[in-house]
Structures are given as structure tokens and as C-alpha cells.
Design a protein around this motif. Structure first.
Motif, short mmCIF file in Angstrom:
data_model
loop_
_atom_site.label_atom_id
_atom_site.label_comp_id
_atom_site.label_asym_id
_atom_site.label_seq_id
_atom_site.Cartn_x
_atom_site.Cartn_y
_atom_site.Cartn_z
N PHE A 14 87.18 -114.23 6.70
CA PHE A 14 86.56 -114.99 5.63
C PHE A 14 87.63 -115.48 4.66
O PHE A 14 88.68 -114.86 4.50
CB PHE A 14 85.53 -114.14 4.89
CG PHE A 14 84.26 -113.94 5.68
CD1 PHE A 14 84.01 -112.75 6.34
CD2 PHE A 14 83.33 -114.96 5.76
CE1 PHE A 14 82.85 -112.56 7.07
CE2 PHE A 14 82.16 -114.79 6.49
CZ PHE A 14 81.92 -113.59 7.15
N LYS A 15 87.31 -116.59 4.03
CA LYS A 15 88.18 -117.16 3.01
C LYS A 15 88.53 -116.10 1.97
O LYS A 15 87.65 -115.38 1.50
CB LYS A 15 87.48 -118.35 2.36
CG LYS A 15 88.25 -119.01 1.24
CD LYS A 15 87.43 -120.14 0.64
CE LYS A 15 88.08 -120.72 -0.59
NZ LYS A 15 87.25 -121.80 -1.19
N GLU A 79 90.44 -122.00 4.18
CA GLU A 79 89.75 -122.67 5.28
C GLU A 79 90.69 -123.60 6.04
O GLU A 79 90.58 -123.75 7.26
CB GLU A 79 88.54 -123.44 4.75
CG GLU A 79 87.39 -122.54 4.31
CD GLU A 79 86.22 -123.33 3.80
OE1 GLU A 79 85.95 -123.26 2.59
OE2 GLU A 79 85.58 -124.03 4.61
N GLU A 80 91.61 -124.23 5.32
CA GLU A 80 92.53 -125.17 5.98
C GLU A 80 93.56 -124.47 6.87
O GLU A 80 94.34 -125.13 7.56
CB GLU A 80 93.25 -126.04 4.95
CG GLU A 80 93.98 -125.27 3.88
CD GLU A 80 93.15 -125.07 2.62
OE1 GLU A 80 91.90 -124.99 2.72
OE2 GLU A 80 93.75 -125.00 1.53
N ASP A 81 93.57 -123.13 6.86
CA ASP A 81 94.46 -122.41 7.78
C ASP A 81 93.87 -122.31 9.18
O ASP A 81 94.56 -121.86 10.11
CB ASP A 81 94.71 -120.99 7.26
CG ASP A 81 95.43 -120.97 5.93
OD1 ASP A 81 95.18 -120.05 5.13
OD2 ASP A 81 96.26 -121.89 5.69
N SER A 82 92.63 -122.70 9.34
CA SER A 82 92.01 -122.65 10.67
C SER A 82 92.79 -123.54 11.63
O SER A 82 92.96 -124.75 11.37
CB SER A 82 90.55 -123.13 10.59
OG SER A 82 89.78 -122.25 9.81
N ALA A 83 93.26 -122.95 12.71
CA ALA A 83 94.13 -123.68 13.65
C ALA A 83 94.47 -122.74 14.81
O ALA A 83 94.13 -121.56 14.80
CB ALA A 83 95.42 -124.13 12.97
N THR A 102 96.74 -117.82 19.44
CA THR A 102 95.60 -117.20 18.76
C THR A 102 94.88 -118.28 17.96
O THR A 102 95.51 -118.98 17.15
CB THR A 102 96.05 -116.08 17.80
OG1 THR A 102 96.69 -115.06 18.53
CG2 THR A 102 94.85 -115.50 17.05
N LEU A 103 93.60 -118.42 18.21
CA LEU A 103 92.79 -119.38 17.45
C LEU A 103 92.24 -118.68 16.21
O LEU A 103 91.44 -117.75 16.31
CB LEU A 103 91.66 -119.92 18.31
CG LEU A 103 90.74 -120.93 17.61
CD1 LEU A 103 91.52 -122.18 17.22
CD2 LEU A 103 89.56 -121.31 18.52
N LEU A 104 92.72 -119.11 15.07
CA LEU A 104 92.28 -118.55 13.80
C LEU A 104 91.18 -119.40 13.20
O LEU A 104 91.33 -120.62 13.07
CB LEU A 104 93.46 -118.48 12.82
CG LEU A 104 93.12 -118.04 11.39
CD1 LEU A 104 92.63 -116.59 11.37
CD2 LEU A 104 94.32 -118.22 10.46
N THR A 105 90.09 -118.76 12.85
CA THR A 105 88.99 -119.42 12.16
C THR A 105 88.81 -118.74 10.81
O THR A 105 88.63 -117.51 10.76
CB THR A 105 87.69 -119.34 12.96
OG1 THR A 105 87.89 -119.93 14.25
CG2 THR A 105 86.57 -120.09 12.24
N VAL A 106 88.87 -119.53 9.76
CA VAL A 106 88.63 -119.01 8.41
C VAL A 106 87.28 -119.51 7.96
O VAL A 106 87.07 -120.72 7.80
CB VAL A 106 89.74 -119.43 7.44
CG1 VAL A 106 89.47 -118.83 6.05
CG2 VAL A 106 91.11 -119.00 7.96
#
Lengths: 108, 114
Positions: A14-15, A79-83, A102-106
């Protein structure tokens, strides 16, 4: 043999939460290690390299030769770190070997 | 800004065709690479070149060849395309030497072999 291992295919936080993307390597010589990032619909680009000992976009990574690790950390995810994040090792002068990513979702 | 440009974003080819993927960089870099990027497998090195007319096999060279006739251009050739070569192909370049360790990537070519 040279190898880069990223044990997590997916990581969801989470953010505002801390985030750590793990990277372990095996290499008999002195490694040069990198983190590359690929945002949605953008080309792969360098995030940071261990020799610079820098912080980019709030991310840091420390080379631990004893544990053969180069984990990427950020204290407060955005959130913009999602990548997609790739750890990479350069062996010799030329070859750049990547982990599987690794796919990161924030999440908000 | 370094520019690495791949000639096509999307390609659809038939099984058995000879396929050429082109990559051009504009920063006089010595070293150029071809990777394929597949979900769950990351980036795998196909071939790299450290000088004009010089090449070395990467980790998965089977079914591919390369050509580097000019410093700025590195071509990947699929001699006889097969469906298992359907993938995203990434070209990269870097200069090498102290302080020049960043690799610059092209936008990728998504190849579909039918």
C-alpha cells in the motif's frame, strides 16, 4: 556460473508502506550490480547502480558481499513506483545478466 | 540523450520466414546487445557485440544470428522463424569503461510468429 535471483515475481504494497525488492547473485569475481526499472509502456531504464551509492526516487540499494545480495529499498512507496524491476549483474566488461524481474504494485 | 532505436514496434511473420530486427544507436557506443523479454523469464541475452564485426553468443543464441557491419547498427536475424521465437526483443547499448556502465535500451520489438 553467474546468476541473478529475484525470488518474488509479484509484490504488492500500500501507498506509504516500506518496500523491499530482493536480489541475490552468484558470481566468483567482483560484481557490478544494477537495478533497472520498466514503467508501463516505457523502455527499460537504469534506476541505480551499486558503485554510485546513490538514492534515486527515494530508492536505495546496498551491496552485501557476505550475503551476496543487492536488495532495493524504499521507506515509503508511492503509486508511481508501480513498475517491473530487474536486478542485473555485469560480468567482465560486457555481459549484463538480468534476473527474472519483480512486478511491484503500489495500491492507493 | 542517448537514443537506441529499433526499426519496428510490432512485427508479424510466418513460420519459416527469415526475419531481420534492426537497432541503431546514436552515441558511438562500442557495445551492443540483443535480449528477449518473456513474462516470468526476465531478459535473456541472445548475442552481444563489443566492436564492429565482433560478436559473442549470449545465453540463448540458438536459432539467431547477428550482424554488426557499422558501429551504430546491430541486426538480429532469425534464420527460420518459429512460433517459440514469439517474444519481445530488446536492443541495448553502452560505452563501457570507468563511469560508463549504464546500458540504454530501445523501445522493443514485439515479434509474433504465426
Amino acid at each position: 556460473a553467474q546468476r541473478v535471483t529475484q525470488p518474488e515475481k509479484l509484490l504488492s504494497v500500500f501507498k506509504g508502506a516500506p518496500v523491499e525488492l530482493k536480489c541475490n547473485y552468484s558470481y566468483s569475481g567482483s560484481p557490478e550490480l544494477f537495478w533497472y526499472v520498466q514503467y508501463s509502456r516505457q523502455r527499460l531504464q537504469l534506476l541505480l547502480r551499486h558503485i554510485s551509492r546513490e538514492s534515486i526516487k527515494g530508492f536505495t540499494a546496498d551491496l552485501n558481499k557476505g550475503e551476496t545480495s543487492f536488495h532495493l529499498k524504499k521507506p515509503f512507496a508511492q503509486e508511481e513506483d508501480s513498475a517491473m524491476y530487474y536486478c542485473a549483474l555485469r560480468r567482465g566488461n560486457y555481459k549484463l545478466t538480468f534476473g527474472k524481474g519483480t512486478l511491484l504494485t503500489v495500491n492507493p | 540523450d542517448v537514443k537506441v532505436t529499433q526499426s519496428s514496434r510490432y512485427l508479424v511473420k510466418r513460420t519459416g520466414e527469415k526475419v531481420f530486427l534492426e537497432c541503431v544507436q546514436d552515441m558511438d557506443h562500442e557495445n551492443m546487445f540483443w535480449y528477449r523479454q518473456d513474462p516470468g523469464l526476465g531478459l535473456r541475452l541472445i548475442y552481444f557485440s563489443y566492436d564492429v564485426k565482433m560478436k559473442e553468443k549470449g545465453d540463448i543464441p540458438e536459432g539467431y544470428s547477428v550482424s554488426r557491419e557499422k558501429k551504430e547498427r546491430f541486426s538480429l536475424i532469425l534464420e527460420s522463424a518459429s512460433t517459440n521465437q514469439t517474444s519481445m526483443y530488446l536492443c541495448a547499448s553502452f560505452q563501457g569503461g570507468p563511469g560508463n556502465t549504464e546500458a540504454f535500451f530501445g523501445q522493443g520489438t514485439r515479434l509474433t510468429v504465426v
